[in-house]
Design a protein around this motif. Structure first.
Motif, PDB file in Angstrom:
ATOM      1  N   ILE A  82       8.558  -2.521   9.845  1.00 26.04           N
ATOM      2  CA  ILE A  82       7.667  -2.303  10.980  1.00 26.04           C
ATOM      3  C   ILE A  82       6.235  -2.650  10.602  1.00 26.04           C
ATOM      4  N   ILE A  83       5.788  -2.161   9.444  1.00 27.65           N
ATOM      5  CA  ILE A  83       4.412  -2.440   9.005  1.00 27.65           C
ATOM      6  C   ILE A  83       4.241  -3.930   8.716  1.00 27.65           C
ATOM      7  N   LYS A  84       5.258  -4.554   8.132  1.00 26.34           N
ATOM      8  CA  LYS A  84       5.201  -6.000   7.910  1.00 26.34           C
ATOM      9  C   LYS A  84       5.009  -6.744   9.223  1.00 26.34           C
ATOM     10  N   GLY A  85       5.642  -6.228  10.273  1.00 25.59           N
ATOM     11  CA  GLY A  85       5.545  -6.880  11.573  1.00 25.59           C
ATOM     12  C   GLY A  85       4.173  -6.774  12.211  1.00 25.59           C
ATOM     13  N   TYR A  86       3.375  -5.784  11.805  1.00 21.67           N
ATOM     14  CA  TYR A  86       2.032  -5.650  12.359  1.00 21.67           C
ATOM     15  C   TYR A  86       1.118  -6.778  11.901  1.00 21.67           C
ATOM     16  N   SER A  87       1.277  -7.195  10.642  1.00 18.64           N
ATOM     17  CA  SER A  87       0.378  -8.212  10.096  1.00 18.64           C
ATOM     18  C   SER A  87       0.995  -8.896   8.885  1.00 18.64           C
ATOM     19  N   PRO A  88       0.872 -10.224   8.829  1.00 23.68           N
ATOM     20  CA  PRO A  88       1.333 -10.935   7.629  1.00 23.68           C
ATOM     21  C   PRO A  88       0.296 -10.934   6.509  1.00 23.68           C
ATOM     22  N   ASN A  89      -0.874 -10.349   6.760  1.00 24.64           N
ATOM     23  CA  ASN A  89      -1.947 -10.362   5.766  1.00 24.64           C
ATOM     24  C   ASN A  89      -1.790  -9.280   4.704  1.00 24.64           C
ATOM     25  N   LEU A  90      -0.905  -8.326   4.963  1.00 30.83           N
ATOM     26  CA  LEU A  90      -0.720  -7.201   4.044  1.00 30.83           C
ATOM     27  C   LEU A  90       0.556  -7.387   3.249  1.00 30.83           C
ATOM     28  N   MET A  91       0.536  -6.922   2.001  1.00 32.06           N
ATOM     29  CA  MET A  91       1.738  -6.937   1.157  1.00 32.06           C
ATOM     30  C   MET A  91       2.370  -5.553   1.202  1.00 32.06           C
ATOM     31  N   VAL A  92       3.576  -5.484   1.748  1.00 29.12           N
ATOM     32  CA  VAL A  92       4.217  -4.205   2.044  1.00 29.12           C
ATOM     33  C   VAL A  92       5.437  -4.027   1.151  1.00 29.12           C
ATOM     34  N   HIS A  93       5.495  -2.875   0.465  1.00 30.04           N
ATOM     35  CA  HIS A  93       6.526  -2.634  -0.544  1.00 30.04           C
ATOM     36  C   HIS A  93       7.326  -1.375  -0.190  1.00 30.04           C
ATOM     37  N   PRO A  94       8.629  -1.474   0.058  1.00 33.12           N
ATOM     38  CA  PRO A  94       9.452  -0.321   0.461  1.00 33.12           C
ATOM     39  C   PRO A  94       9.958   0.482  -0.735  1.00 33.12           C
ATOM     40  N   TYR A  95       9.032   1.031  -1.529  1.00 34.52           N
ATOM     41  CA  TYR A  95       9.409   1.670  -2.786  1.00 34.52           C
ATOM     42  C   TYR A  95       9.591   3.177  -2.679  1.00 34.52           C
ATOM     43  N   LEU A  96       9.102   3.807  -1.598  1.00 34.67           N
ATOM     44  CA  LEU A  96       9.251   5.252  -1.432  1.00 34.67           C
ATOM     45  C   LEU A  96      10.523   5.567  -0.665  1.00 34.67           C
ATOM     46  N   SER A  97      11.003   6.793  -0.800  1.00 33.61           N
ATOM     47  CA  SER A  97      12.233   7.174  -0.120  1.00 33.61           C
ATOM     48  C   SER A  97      12.193   8.634   0.301  1.00 33.61           C
ATOM     49  N   SER A  98      12.697   8.884   1.507  1.00 35.76           N
ATOM     50  CA  SER A  98      12.897  10.261   1.961  1.00 35.76           C
ATOM     51  C   SER A  98      14.347  10.686   1.776  1.00 35.76           C
ATOM     52  N   ASN A  99      15.163   9.779   1.269  1.00 34.61           N
ATOM     53  CA  ASN A  99      16.570  10.073   0.992  1.00 34.61           C
ATOM     54  C   ASN A  99      16.885   9.566  -0.413  1.00 34.61           C
ATOM     55  N   VAL A 100      16.456  10.339  -1.409  1.00 37.54           N
ATOM     56  CA  VAL A 100      16.515   9.865  -2.790  1.00 37.54           C
ATOM     57  C   VAL A 100      17.942   9.784  -3.332  1.00 37.54           C
ATOM     58  N   LYS A 101      18.888  10.475  -2.694  1.00 31.90           N
ATOM     59  CA  LYS A 101      20.272  10.387  -3.163  1.00 31.90           C
ATOM     60  C   LYS A 101      20.860   9.009  -2.874  1.00 31.90           C
ATOM     61  N   GLU A 102      20.602   8.480  -1.678  1.00 26.57           N
ATOM     62  CA  GLU A 102      21.142   7.173  -1.305  1.00 26.57           C
ATOM     63  C   GLU A 102      20.215   6.027  -1.696  1.00 26.57           C
ATOM     64  N   TYR A 103      18.899   6.322  -1.698  1.00 30.80           N
ATOM     65  CA  TYR A 103      17.923   5.261  -1.960  1.00 30.80           C
ATOM     66  C   TYR A 103      16.813   5.839  -2.841  1.00 30.80           C
ATOM     67  N   PRO A 104      16.979   5.862  -4.142  1.00 30.07           N
ATOM     68  CA  PRO A 104      15.981   6.474  -5.032  1.00 30.07           C
ATOM     69  C   PRO A 104      14.619   5.779  -4.943  1.00 30.07           C
ATOM     70  N   THR A 105      13.572   6.564  -5.058  1.00 33.49           N
ATOM     71  CA  THR A 105      12.230   5.995  -5.143  1.00 33.49           C
ATOM     72  C   THR A 105      12.137   5.095  -6.376  1.00 33.49           C
ATOM     73  N   ASP A 106      11.587   3.909  -6.197  1.00 37.76           N
ATOM     74  CA  ASP A 106      11.567   2.916  -7.279  1.00 37.76           C
ATOM     75  C   ASP A 106      10.270   3.048  -8.083  1.00 37.76           C
ATOM     76  N   PHE A 107      10.272   3.979  -9.041  1.00 41.63           N
ATOM     77  CA  PHE A 107       9.048   4.238  -9.793  1.00 41.63           C
ATOM     78  C   PHE A 107       8.717   3.127 -10.785  1.00 41.63           C
ATOM     79  N   ASP A 108       9.694   2.385 -11.210  1.00 42.48           N
ATOM     80  CA  ASP A 108       9.396   1.261 -12.107  1.00 42.48           C
ATOM     81  C   ASP A 108       8.538   0.228 -11.385  1.00 42.48           C
ATOM     82  N   LYS A 109       8.882  -0.076 -10.153  1.00 42.39           N
ATOM     83  CA  LYS A 109       8.098  -1.039  -9.380  1.00 42.39           C
ATOM     84  C   LYS A 109       6.739  -0.462  -8.996  1.00 42.39           C
ATOM     85  N   ILE A 110       6.709   0.828  -8.659  1.00 41.84           N
ATOM     86  CA  ILE A 110       5.430   1.466  -8.340  1.00 41.84           C
ATOM     87  C   ILE A 110       4.500   1.418  -9.546  1.00 41.84           C
ATOM     88  N   LYS A 111       5.032   1.762 -10.697  1.00 39.77           N
ATOM     89  CA  LYS A 111       4.234   1.758 -11.928  1.00 39.77           C
ATOM     90  C   LYS A 111       3.698   0.369 -12.229  1.00 39.77           C
TER      91      LYS A 111
END
Length: 335
Positions: A75-104
């Motif tokens: 959704i945020i990517k769709g607002y603007s192509p000028n921003l770099m958007v990274h889906p690294y956070l998660s509200s469902n860590v069992k199915e989709y763990p937060t990617d701390f390696d990429k965040i770091k």
């Protein structure tokens, strides 16, 4: 005591122009004059991180990133192509763990961080942000400035460990930007007292600033920018009486970009700063906050003059680049 306290509004803006903003020179490469990352954005709240990041980009920041929840990213990517958007956070860590390696990895290249816009109050998202604060403190010695707003402040009000992390940052590297409700919640949490006691708001802000060793930016009819007993700045630049959700996100974006410009000069020595006035990092941070306040208020005024009661945050946000250029016109510099 800071020299800033004795200066007029015009003098503060002129000083920000000469001290905080690096010129555009052909010898600079992409990223040298600003890399900002907004951390926030969940399934329910996608506009807030966009407004913050878009304001940063319109201020002239070279690279603007958003780290958000997986479902918010497209959704945020769709607002603007000028921003770099990274889906690294998660509200469902069992199915989709937060990617701390990429965040770091990403944060190792970032100059300024904003935590809170559109974050929501999911425990997993809040815990991830606390770990990010700890990461910056322990692996970057707290040198990356962090602007904390919205539900980032909710985290700070409810998590003692997060408070302890904040206290250990160097002065001026943490900026809190509470509105009236967020200020009341934070003060009550920190001091176990209701804000209706007989201490005035400015004194309360000074107490928070002293306890957490941070800058407290109290939004209101007058913006109060408080750094304990070092310096308190007040900004009464006219804005508008129209209030819409997202105006505070524009503010965090403008402050973040000013902080990235200040780091380019103070921390990275991109150019020689004006030698006439000695500046500490705390002075740079205070002046960055004051400049962001002025830009945001002026954008609100112009948007209201154009749209009246129909004014939305998009209208205000779209004035950021124009107001920045009006306040800080680019000078022709011989290389």
């Amino acid at each position: 005591m800071s020299v800033l306290k004795q200066l007029s509004h015009k003098e503060l803006i002129n000083l920000a122009h000469s001290k905080c903003i690096p010129p555009l020179l052909s010898k600079f490469h992409k990223g040298q004059t600003g890399r900002v990352c907004i951390i926030g954005g969940c399934e329910d709240y996608t506009g807030a991180p966009y407004f913050s990041a878009n304001a940063t980009a319109l201020m002239g920041c070279d690279l603007t990133h958003v780290i958000c929840e997986r479902q918010a990213a497209p959704i945020i990517k769709g607002y603007s192509p000028n921003l770099m958007v990274h889906p690294y956070l998660s509200s469902n860590v069992k199915e989709y763990p937060t990617d701390f390696d990429k965040i770091k990895s990403l944060l190792s290249r970032i100059h300024v961080i904003v935590i809170g816009p559109g974050l929501g109050r999911d425990p997993s998202m809040l815990e991830s942000c606390k770990r990010i604060i700890q990461l910056v403190l322990e692996e970057h010695e707290g040198k990356i400035p962090i602007v904390i707003d919205a539900d980032g402040l909710f985290l700070l009000s409810n998590d003692r460990e997060a408070q302890d992390f904040i206290k250990r940052f160097p002065k001026g590297r943490i900026i809190l930007t509470p509105n009236v409700v967020e200020f009341q919640r934070l003060y009550t949490a920190l001091f176990n007292k209701d804000t209706s006691d007989d201490i005035d708001k400015l004194k309360k802000a000074e107490r928070i600033s002293e306890l957490l060793q941070c800058i407290v930016f109290c939004k209101g009819r007058t913006d109060h920018i408080v750094a304990s007993n070092y310096c308190n700045l007040e900004n009464v630049t006219p804005g508008s009486n129209k209030r819409v959700g997202g105006q505070g996100d524009t503010l965090t974006g403008t402050i973040a970009c000013m902080l990235s410009y200040s780091r380019a000069i103070h921390d990275f020595k991109l150019i020689d700063p004006n030698p006439k006035i000695e500046f500490s990092w705390l002075d740079y941070a205070l002046l960055s906050c004051y400049s962001g306040s002025t830009i945001t208020r002026t954008c609100s005024k112009l948007a209201y003059q154009e749209k009246g009661r129909a004014m939305q945050t998009t209208d205000m946000n779209n004035y950021v680049g124009q107001v920045f250029q009006m306040m800080f016109p680019e000078e022709l510099i011989e290389e």
